[in-house]
Each structure stands twice: as structure tokens, then as C-alpha cells.
Design an enzyme around this catalytic site. Structure first.
Site, PDB file in Angstrom:
ATOM      1  CB  CYS A  28      -4.490  -2.103   3.806  1.00  7.94           C
ATOM      2  SG  CYS A  28      -3.693  -2.309   5.422  1.00  7.94           S
ATOM      3  N   GLY A  83      23.619   8.329  26.745  1.00  6.42           N
ATOM      4  CA  GLY A  83      24.241   8.253  28.060  1.00  6.42           C
ATOM      5  C   GLY A  83      24.142   6.843  28.608  1.00  6.42           C
ATOM      6  CG  LEU A  84      26.444   3.545  28.120  1.00  6.53           C
ATOM      7  CD1 LEU A  84      27.655   2.608  28.045  1.00  6.53           C
ATOM      8  CD2 LEU A  84      25.160   2.775  27.849  1.00  6.53           C
ATOM      9  CB  SER A  85      22.769   5.048  33.949  1.00  9.41           C
ATOM     10  OG  SER A  85      22.063   3.819  33.774  1.00  9.41           O
ATOM     11  CG  ASP A 119      15.634   1.133  31.514  1.00 12.51           C
ATOM     12  OD1 ASP A 119      15.191  -0.014  31.294  1.00 12.51           O
ATOM     13  OD2 ASP A 119      15.121   1.910  32.346  1.00 12.51           O
ATOM     14  CD  GLU A 156      -2.607   0.998   2.765  1.00 10.37           C
ATOM     15  OE1 GLU A 156      -2.236   0.153   3.622  1.00 10.37           O
ATOM     16  OE2 GLU A 156      -3.584   1.758   2.946  1.00 10.37           O
ATOM     17  CE  LYS A 180       8.087  14.402  33.431  1.00 12.64           C
ATOM     18  NZ  LYS A 180       8.498  14.092  34.814  1.00 12.64           N
ATOM     19  CG  ASN A 202      13.698  17.011  38.469  1.00 13.41           C
ATOM     20  OD1 ASN A 202      13.612  15.846  38.094  1.00 13.41           O
ATOM     21  ND2 ASN A 202      12.758  17.607  39.160  1.00 13.41           N
ATOM     22  CE1 TYR A 216      -8.104  -0.069  13.720  1.00 16.36           C
ATOM     23  CE2 TYR A 216      -9.941   0.692  12.374  1.00 16.36           C
ATOM     24  CZ  TYR A 216      -8.912  -0.196  12.596  1.00 16.36           C
ATOM     25  OH  TYR A 216      -8.655  -1.194  11.688  1.00 16.36           O
ATOM     26  CE  LYS A 248      -6.851   2.468   3.297  1.00 17.42           C
ATOM     27  NZ  LYS A 248      -5.724   2.250   4.255  1.00 17.42           N
TER      28      LYS A 248
END
Lengths: 594, 594
Positions: free
Chosen positions: A167, A346-348, A352, A37, A550, A428, A125, A119
Site C-alpha cells: 500500500c 425520521g422523515l420530514s 435529506d 492489506e 457538535k 431544539n 496523515y 510495510k
């Protein structure tokens, strides 16, 4: 079926892909090639659909592609490809998308666009907004492929009738599929741009089997692959017989051709050129339009399909590999299609950022992954050591930038203005100093900043605006924390053992609740009835609802669930609906606050 | 018509408003009170419409409101108010919004919900996504108000037929308005939630006049007021006679009652209770449902409308005052409805931050506006002096936070990592240090950070991610720079004379081009044909297209145009469509870059 990776807006590049992949398919003996498509424009084009110059360019380009195919000796290969068209003759009126765009498919044959259709069912939705962009099509085209004996060497003795749907026409009741049986087609070809969700490939197979049965025709489901902003298209194209037998299944997350020789009943009925309006079974009328294709020489086509070129069944991927490859493809295409070559993060020392770095290395190669260790006065030697171990094992670039002097400078200047030097704001501040550091390095070297937050944190608002949420793309923003661990184990990455539950409840408990609240949209009474702790329900609802602002500021990232925070879960920011919850403490994570 | 300020999600507060304002209207002698669309839930509720517990709460609350009105002696006042309902009997299927929600209106009478109806035409363009949220209604209710002589003192001698339609039903062809004449109603009442756009009040008047003529009925257009995230509802309710004569016009941006005595033809036709399906003129069928209201005592109603309480005509606002008041209301409601009381912003000495501070002072009072002057080594004494002069004139709070030491600390730590100390990254670094400073002060004191960028900068991507674009709300994000100056002159604020065209072209030239490209969606050929400089067209298209990611990260702000960057202009971030433009320099303002 050519399941290829189109790029939104790159008409020239996508046109080249149609020509290239048609050539390859024809060399393998294909007489019909079905592209996804909106192949020519990429999908989704969003408000580009409403721009007249873009629609015009799409229409001109599909005509040029037809000509190029004929010039290359491929005019006798039937090519079905999605593009953006417009409905002629509709006067502008309120409620009609500007320019009356169509989510269209063209049949290219003999150097011309012989059929164009659109289509019928428009999804509006989840991640789809198609009533905003398109007017519905109302026809089912059926083309009669002529018998073989062309110069390309094809020897098929009989003509075959082939219908085209697009589709969503498979997913909703009535419409083109419902009238395909009446139209007498032996094969229904369906271009798709169906975004990835975990386990959706099995849903699609059941759908195709049901539709093939309803249509009384074999069904070729050709799906897009590639990443486009938050959406990942996984391919997994399918071919099923009229009786539901699975005849071919393409791979996920790879460009490929699925070439198969089909044994189809010969066309026998009359070719009714005038168009035949029939009840579509959904309150509308569909016009069946038959077209008889004239035989055309295809000197560049390869004739018969060689048995040894047929590899119709690619294996299904195990769950975790499937999710992981979706994330890798999402990152790779976002980086590449936006003109970047490298990433920085960044590596902490935590799981994650370790998983994000590993996904990035698999997506763009470890030599294009730049990592930054940004210890503060609170960082442990252990977490720095874990991060350095990851860098070594993966072969990534790394640099250490201590943040203490920047944090001290802020605290010295801000203290007189009423800024305390302990507690939440200080945390923060550290996160923001790290964000500014990553963005500065990105500016200097042109790397895309990757954000390392997971879906559980994003749901609860546990991130700092302009701090750890800063960046261009969030590879694991749709991955719950429990799944982060599972994926890390699957990838055999070094699990660092770091605990970062902080003041959030245990992630096993939290994610089960988030699953019911976010994915299933349960209310508080239902959540408690489902066995969740009432206090936790109240607390988590409050956190999740307040974090809408956020989430909207969070970078895009690859979608893997049915309710990602992005295109398909949208709530008002200003929202006084606090179901079953005590009054929120004003300002804690309200809009504009960290 | 009660044009009041509903809050999204605050069912209890909105219910109280219905009771309070009905009481006031009845005391002034009103027998029919029309509230805005979705009065009980606020508008737009976005994905709350798909949550079963929210729909349930709306339905229960509207029934309780009917009971409360009767308990207060207002059962004989016909109250029409919007709420969220659901369509019973629809099985879940693909394409149907979960729970089949309806954008509904109820008639409350005698302690009960006597009629419920739902919007027939669902807008799904611009800021509207209603195919995502609602199923369409398919009825036109007509209620017969009994003749007067109630204990409230009303003496109207004859019964009157009144029909109900909702908002978009006026804007699209066919549907409830088209069948109102057949239904024989003397008055069509229409709850609305029509968002503000510059000059839209005149469009609405022409619309109401045309619809009244088509319906053969007087038309009462009751519109919401208030800010909700980016949308500002301006009120400006209208009453027109069947012949188009304007009988009443409400104020913009104020809660008020518009009370008028209408001379309407008496009901004469039969009351057909069974429901009468008629062709709606849009390919659907509408069922006309008549209801005859039983006389109900209303001891708390005031009887006749006193001539001296009628103030039907509020003056139209001049263009600049209208825009300015929309911005003030947007800021005031975003602050208030999110639980804040005060705002904080950076003052540069330039016109954008000066206007933003003034809007904020008008919205929440100067004593709730905190300003921060953040001079760098490059700041002139002149700009600091201009900012201080503004603070003094407006009576704002202010504090000075020099940023030099923080910038120095970053440069010292980042230089070894490859971060240069001059050029673009250094400018971004300063902007980010200011952003971190404002967010830190916000954390410490609970003020909402206001962002000061204008629409011209936002269009071209001339802002720094996490720097000057950091904040909770952007009061002038939909205001082109030329309009910033006009509004400042209108408000008689101190224009500072500062030039901040930087490397952007002259704003008069730029804004004319942005107007054609952004608002009118012209392509490059059209833009050049319209007289824009071809080089500038190419450059601006590139800037605007590449800035999509940055716009998505920008805070919400009040919408005043038909194509704001927010709800109603959405393009893919990853987008290779560079019409008429040279290749973009990778990374300059690409996603994730400053």
C-alpha cells in the site's frame, strides 16, 4: 487479485475467505493470488494492534491458513495476504508502539508461511495514524515461482521473480518500489487497504503506472472493499504492465476475482538468499531477500487460465453513481457488521431524509427500513404528504407519531424553571423529542437509528445535539447539500421541493465557501481573495470553528471526501483562534450547547 | 521558569503573558526566563498546525513579542518560549504534514528572534499525534549568555553556555540530550507541555535527573499548566543540577514563577558558529549551532536575585488532592476558555453527581453551579433529601423538575407504535427526558451542562445515549468508581450511602478487572491467569468492547490516567474481535443503541 470484504477483528471469517477465494482463483487457473492489506484482521484495527493477544491470534491464524490451503490441495498456489505481525527483538522503549506491531504480508506456499514482510512507509496523515500502531518494515522480498508442469496442469515453461510491497510503499518516495528494479523482479504484487475518496481511482491508476515504471516490473494492486465505521474501501484493483499499459481494472464496491494471464520475463539472475542491503533512496536501507520456491503439487488447482474466464476490465463508474454506491456500501456494512438487520429514521418531507431513506433501502432492502413521521404543530400538510408519497414509492414501513403532547408536557414543567416557550430552545426541544422518539422505537424493536444531516449543516453546526444528530450512523454526513441534490436527481428520487435553507445562506454559495475553508484549509485572507463575500467568510468561519464539539458528538458516517469531519479533520474544541472573525456570541453553539 | 496557562489559539493573549511574566521575572532578577512548549499558540493545536494562516500568525507574533520586550527595557533578558514555526525549503510530498510545521522554541534577545529550534523527537503514542502535525527538528542551539555588568545591575562575572531542547527530546533515546555534553553547555533549558497523569511528577523528576547526567548540564524543565479539552497540564516544573540534585520544584496546577540563582561553570570552549553535525545516537544527525549573545542593556531588569524572593520548593501534593485538583482545573478551564461562566447538572442523590457538583463548585464557585432535581415516579424521598442536603451544604442553586408528565406523554404516543411501557426502554426514556430537561434549561440560561458518569460506567457502557451521557463536559469520566468514593471521602463531602451497583458487579471487583483490561491491555488468558473470575472476564470484555460507540459520543472530560477513553484508547466501533467471549447479544449496547 482477490478484492474481498474483510471484517475488522473477525480472524476466523477472514481466514475462511482467504481459503475460499484462493480455491475459486485456482479453479480459474491462477498460480498467484493477491489479497488486500491486513486481509486477515481487517483494516484499520486501531488500538487492537497494540494488544498482544490480538497480534498473537493473527500470527497463529495465518499459519493455520497456510496449512489449510495445503490440505485442500492448494499448496502450490502462491497466496499473498496481509496480516498483523510483530517485529521480534525490539525492547520496549518510549516512542515504540507496544509490542512492535507490523503491517505485514505473508506468502503462503506448500503449507507454510514462506515469506513475511512489512510495510516500509507508514502513513500518518488524513485518516491514517500508523506511527501510533506500527514499526516500519525494511525488506523487499522476492520469490521465484517455479516453472510449470505441476499436477494441476500448469505448463508455464519458466520461473518468474515476484516482489512484494504494501500500500503506502507506492505513495511515498524511496523504499521498496525504488529498489525493485535492482532486485530484478518481473512482477510487484501490492496488497492495499486504500479508502475511497471521490475520483481517487484515477489517482491510483497514475500512481501504479509511475511505480511500475520505476520498478521496471508489472504491478498488481489488490485493494480491499467494504465499509468499516467511517471508511469505505472501494476495490477498483489494478494491473499495469512495466510500460504502464493498463492490463486489468476491477470493479468498485464489489467482491470479485480479477484473473488474468500475464506474460512476464523469465527469472535469470542468481537467487541471493543471504539478503542484500541497498540504499532505499529515503535515508534508510532496504534488504532484498530472495527465496526460491520448491515446486509443490496442487491437485485442486485448475491449471491454465481459460480465455473465457478472463474479464479483466470492469467499467469505471460515473461520478454520482460512484459516490452513491460508496454511501450504500458504507450503510450496508455498518448495519451488517454490527449485528443489525434493520434501520429506522425520521422523515420530514425534505430532501435529506428522503435521500437517506433511499440509500438505506438500497443498502438493506426496503422491507428493513422503518420510517417515522413526527409532525409538530408547525408541520405543513405538504411536508407530511411528501413523506407519505416517498414511503409509498419506495415500499418502506412507516408510522406516524405526533410530538405535540410531549412538547407540551416539557413546556409545562420547564416554564416555572425559566424555560421560555418560543424561539431557539423550542425548536431544539422539538428536535430532541423526535430524537427520543426514534431512540425509543429503536430500543423496542432493535433497529439502528440513521441520522439524516448533511455535511453543510454539520460544518455550520446547524443541528441539535441529542435531537436530529441522534443516531447510530449518518449516511450523508460527508455529503455537501449541493451534492445531496445532485445525488437525489441521479437516483431519480422524488425531489420534494422543500426549502430548508432556514437562516443559512444559499447552499450554492455556502458549499463553495465550505469547500475552500474545510477541504482546502484556506485562511480568511485567501478566502476573500478567492472572491467570497467578506461578511459571509467571517460568519461561516465562526460557525464552522464553534461547531467542533457538535461534530465530535455526531454519529459516524461514510467518508467520501479528503476532509471528512471524523478521522481526518481534527481541531481543538477549546480554541481561541478566531481568524478574521468578530468575537463569538458565547454559548450560541459553543460546546455542550445546542 | 514561568509555568503559565496558555490558551489554544489565543496568540494575542498568550503574547501578553510572555511579556507580563518576563517583566515579573526580570524584576525578581532573572536573566533567563523559560516558558512552556508552544507557549504562544497553546498546546495541542491539532489541525490548526496544518493551516498556513495560523502558522504565519504565530511566526509574526513571536517577532512582535521580541520587539515589545526590548521596548519595555527587557531586551537583555534571554526569553525562551515555544511557538509554531515552519521548516523552509521542503517541497510538498505525500507523508509530509502540510506546510512542514515545526514544534519550535525561540530565543528572544535584544528585540529579535536570535535562535529558533524545533523538537527533534515527535511523540505519536497515547494522546500524541505529532507525526501528523510536525516535521522533526535536527539541531541543538547553544547560546552564550554574556557576563554581567548590565545596566540592570547584574554582576555575574562570567559568560555561560545554555542549550535548548523541547519536551519529548527528554523522553526518547538519542537526539539533543545525547549531544548536549559534546556541545559543552552548562545548562539545558526545556520548554514542555506534558499532560497530567496520576503520579507522573515523580516519573518526570527521575527523567530529568537521568537527562541532566547524560547531558552533563543542569536542566530546567518548564511545564505548561491549564486545561485544554481533555488534557490537564499540571506544571510541576523542575530544576536539577548536573549531578541530579533537585534544586527547585514548582507547584502543580498553579501559574507561577520559579526563580532561582544557579551556580554554573563558565563558558570556556570556542563558539563554533558554522554548525557542527554530530551523530545523534538515534540513526540521525544533529547539528550543534553556537550563538554568542551581544550584551544588551535591560533597564527594566532587577539585577541580582534577592535571596528572600527565592521559594524554589513547593510541596508535592498527596495523591487524592493531586487528582482532585486536576479535575477542578480541567472543569474551570473548559468552562472559562469556551466562554461560559456557569454550569448546570442533574442531582440524583448519588455519589457521582454529588462529587461532580462539588468539583464544579470548587472550579467556578458555588454561585455559578445550578442543580436540577428530576424525580420520577420511582425516586425515593431519601434520594431527594440527600440531594437537597448537598445543595444546602454547598450553597448551590437548585430547582425541582418532575419528569413524570413528560414520560407519560411519550409512553402514550409511543405505545401504539410498539413501544413497551416497562423494562430497559422505559429506564432509557427517563434518562433521556432528564437529558432534554437539562439541555432545555441550558439553552434558556446559557449554563454548560456537566455530565456525571464515571469511568467504570463509561467502560461498561452503563449510560444512556442522549440521556445521562448528554452534556458539554464530563468532570469524572476518567475516574473509576472506587476512586470516586476515595475522592469524595478526601473532599469530606457528604457520602450519601446510595448503592447504585445495579446489575454491574461490585465496583471493587469490576475496577480491578478494568484496570487490567483497559489500562494494561491484558488479553483474556492473562486476565484469568491474574486471578479474575473467568465468567466475569468474559462478560466485562464483551461490555467494554461493545461500548466503544457510546464512549465516542460521550462529552470530553479531564484525563488523569494513562488510558483515558478519549485521546489515547481508540478501537474500531465495528469490531468482530470478541476475545474469549460468547457471541454478543445483538443490539443491546451496539452502536446507536442505548
Amino acid at each position: 487479485m482477490a478484492q474481498v470484504n474483510a471484517t475488522v477483528g473477525d480472524l476466523a471469517g477472514n481466514a475462511d475467505k482467504i481459503v475460499d477465494w484462493t480455491r475459486r482463483a485456482a479453479q480459474q487457473g491462477a498460480r498467484i493470488v493477491v489479497f488486500p492489506e491486513m486481509m486477515l484482521t481487517g483494516y484499520p484495527v486501531e488500538d487492537l494492534a497494540l494488544r498482544a493477544s490480538f497480534v498473537e491470534a493473527s500470527i497463529e491464524t495465518v499459519q493455520r491458513v497456510a496449512g489449510r490451503l495445503a490440505e485442500e490441495g492448494l499448496g502450490g498456489v502462491a497466496v499473498v495476504a496481509g496480516y498483523l505481525n510483530r517485529q521480534a527483538g525490539l525492547a520496549p522503549r518510549t516512542g515504540l508502539p507496544a509490542g512492535a506491531p507490523l503491517d505485514a504480508a505473508a506468502l503462503l506456499w506448500g503449507g507454510r508461511v514462506v515469506i513475511t514482510t512489512a510495510k516500509h512507509h507508514l502513513p500518518n496523515y488524513g485518516v491514517f495514524d500508523e506511527y501510533r500502531y506500527f514499526v516500519p518494515g525494511n525488506s523487499l522480498p522476492v520469490f521465484r515461482m517455479p516453472a510449470g508442469g505441476t499436477p494441476g496442469g500448469d505448463t508455464r515453461p519458466e520461473a518468474v521473480d515476484v516482489a512484494i510491497a504494501i500500500c503506502e510503499d507506492l505513495w511515498q518516495q524511496g523504499g521498496p518500489v525504488a529498489v525493485t528494479r535492482q532486485a530484478g523482479a518481473a512482477l510487484l504484487v501490492v496488497p492495499n487497504a486504500s479508502p475511497y475518496e471521490r475520483g481517487k481511482d484515477d489517482v491510483r491508476l497514475a500512481l501504479c503506472q509511475r511505480c511500475a515504471g520505476e520498478a521496471g516490473a508489472a504491478l498488481a494492486y489488490s485493494n480491499l472493499i467494504g465499509g468499516q465505521d467511517e471508511l469505505v474501501f472501494d476495490g477498483g484493483s489494478l494491473l499495469v504492465a512495466a510500460d504502464g499499459e493498463l492490463l486489468a481494472r476491477g470493479p468498485q464496491f464489489e467482491e470479485t476475482l480479477i484473473v488474468t494471464d500475464l506474460d512476464l520475463p523469465a527469472a535469470t539472475g542468481p537467487v541471493r538468499l543471504a539478503g542484500e542491503p541497498v540504499d532505499a533512496g529515503d535515508g534508510t536501507v532496504i534488504t532484498i531477500r530472495h527465496v526460491e520456491l520448491e515446486p509443490v503439487a496442487s491437485p485442486a488447482a485448475g491449471g491454465q487460465i481459460a480465455p473465457d474466464t478472463q474479464v479483466p476490465f470492469w467499467p469505471s463508474l460515473p461520478d454520482h453513481e460512484e459516490v452513491y454506491r460508496a454511501l450504500v456500501l458504507g450503510v450496508r456494512d455498518y448495519v451488517r457488521k454490527n449485528g443489525f438487520r434493520s434501520v429506522i429514521l425520521g422523515l420530514s418531507g425534505g430532501i435529506d431524509s428522503a435521500l437517506t431513506a433511499t440509500i438505506a433501502a438500497d443498502a438493506v432492502g426496503p422491507d428493513n427500513v422503518y420510517t417515522v413521521l413526527m409532525p409538530s404543530r408547525y408541520s405543513s400538510d405538504h411536508s407530511i404528504g411528501d413523506a407519505e408519497e416517498l414511503v409509498k414509492r419506495q415500499g418502506l414501513h412507516s408510522v406516524i407519531v405526533p410530538i405535540r403532547s410531549m412538547v407540551d408536557a416539557f413546556e409545562a414543567e420547564l416554564a416555572p424553571a425559566g424555560f421560555p416557550d418560543t424561539g431557539l430552545p423550542a425548536e431544539n426541544l422539538q428536535a430532541r423529542v423526535r430524537g427520543v422518539t426514534l431512540m425509543g422505537l429503536s430500543n423496542a424493536a432493535g433497529h439502528l437509528v440513521l441520522t439524516t444531516g448533511n455535511k453543510s449543516e454539520l460544518a455550520a453546526g446547524y443541528s441539535t445535539l441529542y435531537g436530529d444528530s441522534a443516531g447510530g450512523y449518518g449516511p450523508i454526513k460527508d455529503v455537501l447539500k449541493t451534492l445531496v441534490w445532485e445525488l437525489a436527481r441521479w437516483r431519480n428520487a422524488a425531489a420534494t421541493g422543500q426549502q430548508d435553507t432556514d437562516s443559512l445562506p444559499d447552499y450554492q454559495v455556502l458549499d463553495a465557501l465550505l469547500d475552500d475553508y474545510v477541504e482546502k484549509d484556506m485562511g480568511s485572507a485567501q478566502l476573500i481573495a478567492a472572491g467570497h463575500d467578506p461578511d459571509l467568510v467571517q460568519r461561516v468561519i465562526r460557525l464552522v470553528d464553534l461547531a467542533e464539539y457538535k461534530r465530535r458528538q455526531y454519529p459516524p458516517g461514510p467518508k467520501i471526501t479528503s476532509r471528512n469531519f471524523g478521522r481526518d479533520r481534527r481541531l481543538p474544541i477549546t480554541n481561541a483562534w478566531r481568524e478574521g472573525a468578530v468575537e463569538p456570541p458565547p454559548g450560541v453553539i459553543a460546546p455542550g450547547e445546542p
